[in-house]
Motif scaffolding. Sequence first.
Motif, mmCIF file in Angstrom:
data_model
loop_
_atom_site.group_PDB
_atom_site.id
_atom_site.type_symbol
_atom_site.label_atom_id
_atom_site.label_comp_id
_atom_site.label_asym_id
_atom_site.label_seq_id
_atom_site.Cartn_x
_atom_site.Cartn_y
_atom_site.Cartn_z
ATOM 1 N N VAL A 6 0.864 -1.176 0.000
ATOM 2 C CA VAL A 6 0.000 0.000 0.000
ATOM 3 C C VAL A 6 0.902 1.227 0.000
ATOM 4 O O VAL A 6 1.613 1.478 0.976
ATOM 5 N N LEU A 7 0.909 1.964 -1.115
ATOM 6 C CA LEU A 7 1.671 3.204 -1.235
ATOM 7 C C LEU A 7 0.754 4.360 -0.873
ATOM 8 O O LEU A 7 -0.318 4.500 -1.463
ATOM 9 N N ASP A 26 -5.702 -2.636 5.947
ATOM 10 C CA ASP A 26 -6.152 -3.416 7.101
ATOM 11 C C ASP A 26 -7.239 -4.412 6.700
ATOM 12 O O ASP A 26 -7.274 -5.547 7.207
ATOM 13 N N GLU A 27 -8.115 -4.009 5.794
ATOM 14 C CA GLU A 27 -9.141 -4.935 5.293
ATOM 15 C C GLU A 27 -8.498 -6.115 4.549
ATOM 16 O O GLU A 27 -8.949 -7.246 4.659
ATOM 17 N N LEU A 28 -7.449 -5.830 3.801
ATOM 18 C CA LEU A 28 -6.744 -6.893 3.074
ATOM 19 C C LEU A 28 -6.028 -7.849 4.037
ATOM 20 O O LEU A 28 -5.971 -9.055 3.791
ATOM 21 N N VAL A 29 -5.503 -7.309 5.129
ATOM 22 C CA VAL A 29 -4.887 -8.157 6.160
ATOM 23 C C VAL A 29 -5.933 -9.105 6.730
ATOM 24 O O VAL A 29 -5.680 -10.309 6.902
ATOM 25 N N HIS A 33 -4.173 -11.512 3.427
ATOM 26 C CA HIS A 33 -3.052 -11.096 2.586
ATOM 27 C C HIS A 33 -1.902 -10.563 3.432
ATOM 28 O O HIS A 33 -2.104 -10.041 4.532
ATOM 29 N N ASP A 34 -0.706 -10.694 2.899
ATOM 30 C CA ASP A 34 0.493 -10.124 3.520
ATOM 31 C C ASP A 34 0.599 -8.694 3.013
ATOM 32 O O ASP A 34 0.890 -8.470 1.836
ATOM 33 N N VAL A 35 0.323 -7.720 3.879
ATOM 34 C CA VAL A 35 0.246 -6.317 3.462
ATOM 35 C C VAL A 35 1.382 -5.526 4.099
ATOM 36 O O VAL A 35 1.623 -5.625 5.304
ATOM 37 N N ARG A 36 2.045 -4.760 3.261
ATOM 38 C CA ARG A 36 3.090 -3.843 3.721
ATOM 39 C C ARG A 36 2.650 -2.432 3.356
ATOM 40 O O ARG A 36 1.966 -2.225 2.358
ATOM 41 N N CYS A 162 -19.027 1.410 -0.394
ATOM 42 C CA CYS A 162 -18.357 1.630 -1.682
ATOM 43 C C CYS A 162 -16.901 1.156 -1.626
ATOM 44 O O CYS A 162 -16.423 0.465 -2.529
ATOM 45 N N ILE A 163 -16.187 1.504 -0.564
ATOM 46 C CA ILE A 163 -14.798 1.073 -0.415
ATOM 47 C C ILE A 163 -14.728 -0.439 -0.220
ATOM 48 O O ILE A 163 -13.817 -1.097 -0.731
ATOM 49 N N ALA A 164 -15.686 -1.020 0.480
ATOM 50 C CA ALA A 164 -15.712 -2.477 0.654
ATOM 51 C C ALA A 164 -15.860 -3.178 -0.698
ATOM 52 O O ALA A 164 -15.177 -4.172 -0.966
ATOM 53 N N ARG A 165 -16.734 -2.658 -1.561
ATOM 54 C CA ARG A 165 -16.893 -3.253 -2.904
ATOM 55 C C ARG A 165 -15.611 -3.102 -3.718
ATOM 56 O O ARG A 165 -15.197 -4.020 -4.437
#
Length: 188
Positions: A6-7, A26-29, A33-36, A162-165
């Motif tokens: 995430v940039l 945070d939603e992707l975590v 997912h492995d999020v940086r 909207c962001i969830a979609r």
Amino acid sequence: MATVLVLTASPSITSRTSALGHHVGDELVLAGHDVRFLDLRRLPAQALLAADTSAPEISAAVQAVLAADGVVVATPIYKASYSGLLKVFLDLLPQRALEGKVVLPLATGGTVAHLLAIDYSLRPVLVSLGASHITTGRFVLDQHIDHTSGGPVLADESTRACIARTADAFRLALREVAGPVRSLAASA
């Protein structure tokens, strides 16, 4: 699961754009997912502006982009375009840095007049860096982001939905693009 970078490209210390990027990350975590996270404003300005890719922090940032399966690019919109901070960083990347990656553009701004900035200013740059799988981006008005109270980042239910979609579509694309690559690598 996929590795996602995430940039965030806001120069502000307290940033709605960064809050939005971290919310999506945070939603992707939570989805496994492995999020940086890479807040571009934390990179050394002198090395960034001098395009000194040998500087350790700059080199590590470029390598983080290259290593990711997916990249979320979160930028404020100023004067109908993405931030200069993002432009300086994208200029440091190798020509095909986003090839084979799923990219999600996110933007924030103070007026709906900037609504099309993702498609007209950011998307062409992402494509020039080799991104062929850019999921539908999302523009969020500043007034819909609460980055200081400690409550929910997205202030209203319709923005959250909207962001969830948008995040769901990105996750699905990651599964479609990164899944087969990981499967092939595992069988080799």
